[in-house]
Write an enzyme that holds these catalytic residues in place. Structure first.
Site, short mmCIF file in Angstrom:
data_model
loop_
_atom_site.label_atom_id
_atom_site.label_comp_id
_atom_site.label_asym_id
_atom_site.label_seq_id
_atom_site.Cartn_x
_atom_site.Cartn_y
_atom_site.Cartn_z
N LYS A 76 0.86 -1.19 0.00
CA LYS A 76 0.00 0.00 0.00
C LYS A 76 0.90 1.24 0.00
O LYS A 76 1.95 1.25 0.66
CB LYS A 76 -0.87 -0.04 1.25
CG LYS A 76 -1.92 1.07 1.35
CD LYS A 76 -2.75 0.89 2.63
CE LYS A 76 -3.86 1.93 2.75
NZ LYS A 76 -4.64 1.73 4.00
N SER B 174 -9.63 -0.66 7.34
CA SER B 174 -9.06 -0.40 6.01
C SER B 174 -8.38 -1.58 5.32
O SER B 174 -8.08 -1.50 4.13
CB SER B 174 -8.06 0.76 6.08
OG SER B 174 -8.75 1.99 6.07
N SER C 124 -9.67 1.79 3.17
CA SER C 124 -8.79 2.53 2.30
C SER C 124 -7.81 1.67 1.49
O SER C 124 -7.33 2.13 0.46
CB SER C 124 -8.01 3.55 3.14
OG SER C 124 -7.11 2.91 4.00
#
Lengths: 95, 483
Positions: free
Chosen positions: B77, B176, B152
């Site tokens: 990420k 997330s 997210s």
């Protein structure tokens, strides 16, 4: 509920710089979110200790020893404006 | 089967026998990215040349025996620092930021011979549940490109689900990792707070943030956990314990285990399709020998409000560092330092980040601190003790991961609160610091559904064991998107 002045005051506190036209939408959205927080008032929390950390960790100490760290060049690599070995900023002191 | 569709474990077996090379695996993933990522948009950046170079070196120098992650291509990420590779947080603020060091998890994976394919798209600074807050573009759901992947860590979930990467590391502050995994049909584990080092993870809310894996099956999640868990002196919240081998207890079975099913997690807003899938999953767990009963965690209804005070408060402090001085976006066309700072932040941050910074600044400001921040911290204690009490009685809690399946792009962007409700089932685990997993447990309208399994502090091995038993009794993990 927030007023326009509240939003202007908060945005100054956190230096967020919002446009005139955005004040009203932020005011409405943030007021709406704030309303959701009222549910917490149902709970009597007077005798409850606050949680600052979910595992109740203490302060971590270490010996004061010299270790290798980032080099000056690495630390300055992303500097927006650099002046020798310094980060350059706009004038801080005002007249 | 294409090479990029293998599990980590089966790829490793072929690497050990030297039937395939890491270079071939890496090329297969890069080809897949080339083929579909124009539509899927799971990657902010793809590091082709570096990946092939790493793979070549691993092929030449590394033994694959007992090195389950060696030569396996992965994604990180884009808030996990990678030395020399842009780490943007999907924000204009860090659009050109090149970290001078690796996060501890990056170092640990590289030491084990992992191959970095690139960086995963996300909601800006991890604030959001759909990747629609990315300053660059919205990632799409591999099962239906009209839908969001969740967030997210939406780029992570989409990349793993679409077989672009074998696994990805995401971060989970209020759901997330788990919520996007649920919406994309992959496995996710949010570890106990402090189990995985956060050194080099760009901070959002420091009392909640935790790094964890997104994988295609449970065994792979255990393998990745073996690679990243453990004490790090560079993170002062790191737990100083030796981690077990997370792959060791997978096959223990569920005989004698007792699970609670808290009714508050099936409140209004839970889609009937999700409810139905969970009912069926609960039956499977019972057939496997577990004892399940409905239970109640009445404080659950306070979790969302508690979270949306604590997380923005901590974010307002953490994001104060973006002042245009040391790194990141900097607007100098200003009269003085204050104006420069204000313009820098105005241009660098998107609307959701600004909302949360303002909310947090207010909650921490003089006269309101006690009423909001301190109150929320006290409520946090109540939620946490209720959760801990539940684990006196139950080995784990079973709930949906998300009350809904993936929604259409644009469906929830007008009202922040609608978006916040996406995390209603996942937030309590972050508030309590406990580990939690999401495993695929069915479909509705062709879109995946996830089951959440929560356990007490440091029960990761047990959660993996439960998730593995369920997975082996079902076929959900064998179905991939047709993209």
């Amino acid at each position: 509920m927030f007023s326009r002045e509240d939003i202007e005051h908060i945005s100054t506190l956190c230096r967020i710089g919002i446009s005139e036209k955005d004040i009203e939408p932020y005011r409405a959205q943030l007021s709406n979110i704030l309303k959701q927080f009222e549910v917490l008032q149902e709970l009597d929390t007077e005798k409850i200790e606050p949680t600052t950390n979910p595992l109740s960790l203490g302060t971590v100490m270490r010996d004061d020893e010299v270790h290798e760290s980032l080099t000056k060049e690495a630390a300055l690599y992303n500097a927006p404006v650099r002046d020798g070995d310094y980060f350059r900023v706009k004038a801080v002191l005002e007249e | 089967m294409e090479l990029n569709e293998l599990s980590i474990q089966s790829a490793n077996e072929l690497l050990v026998k030297r039937e395939i090379s890491s270079t071939e695996l890496t090329k297969a993933c890069l080809d897949r990215i080339e083929e579909i990522d124009g539509d899927l948009k799971a990657f902010v950046s793809v590091t082709n040349e570096k990946a092939l170079m790493q793979a070549l070196m691993v092929d030449e120098q590394k033994s694959f025996e007992n090195e389950a992650l060696a030569g396996i291509p992965m994604q990180l990420k884009d808030l996990i620092c990678t030395k020399g590779v842009k780490t943007t947080c999907s924000s204009r603020m860090l659009e050109d930021f090149i970290p001078p060091y690796n996060a501890t998890v990056t170092d640990r994976l590289f030491e084990r011979g992992a191959i970095l394919l690139g960086k995963g798209n996300m909601d800006e600074f991890a604030m959001g549940s759909s990747t629609e807050n990315s300053a660059f573009f919205t990632t799409r759901n591999p099962w239906n490109l009209e839908c969001v992947p969740g967030g997210s860590s939406g780029g992570s979930a989409a990349a793993v689900s679409a077989r672009e990467a074998f696994y990805s590391l995401g971060s989970d502050t209020g759901g997330s990792i788990r919520q996007p995994a649920s919406l994309c049909g992959v496995v996710a584990l949010k570890p106990t707070y402090g189990l995985v080092s956060r050194y080099g993870l760009i901070a959002f809310a420091s009392s909640l943030d935790q790094i964890g894996p997104l994988t295609r099956d449970v065994k792979d999640a255990a393998i990745v956990m073996n690679g990243i868990a453990g004490y790090d002196p560079k993170d002062s919240t790191s737990i100083n314990l030796i981690s077990p081998d997370y792959t060791a207890g997978l096959e223990k079975g569920l005989q004698g285990l007792k699970f609670g099913v808290p009714k508050e997690y099936f409140a209004e807003g839970t889609e009937p399709g999700v409810r139905k899938a969970l009912d069926a999953a609960i039956k499977v767990l019972e057939e496997l020998g577990a004892d399940l009963e409905e239970c109640s965690l009445p404080s659950t209804k306070y979790a969302l409000a508690c979270y949306y005070i604590i997380a923005p408060s901590e974010c307002s402090a953490n994001l104060a560092r973006y002042d245009g001085v040391k790194y990141g976006h900097s607007q100098r066309l200003a009269e003085n330092m204050w104006e420069s700072m204000e313009l820098t932040r105005k241009e660098g941050f998107g609307p959701e980040v600004k909302r949360r910074i303002m909310l947090g600044t207010y909650a921490l400001s003089s006269g309101y601190y006690d009423a909001y921040y301190l109150k929320a911290q006290r409520v946090r204690t109540i939620i946490r003790s209720e959760m801990n009490d539940a684990f006196q009685k139950y080995d784990a809690l079973i709930t949906p991961t998300s009350p809904t399946i993936a929604f259409n792009v644009g469906a929830k962007t007008a009202d922040p609160i609608q978006m916040y409700l996406s995390d209603i089932c996942t937030i309590p685990a972050n508030i309590s610091g406990i580990p939690s997993m999401s495993v695929p447990c069915g479909f509705d309208s062709g879109l995946p559904i996830g089951m959440q399994i929560m356990g007490p502090v440091l029960s990761e091995a047990k959660l993996l064991n439960i998730a593995f038993s369920y997975e082996q009794a079902t076929d959900w993990h064998k179905i991939g998107p047709s993209l």
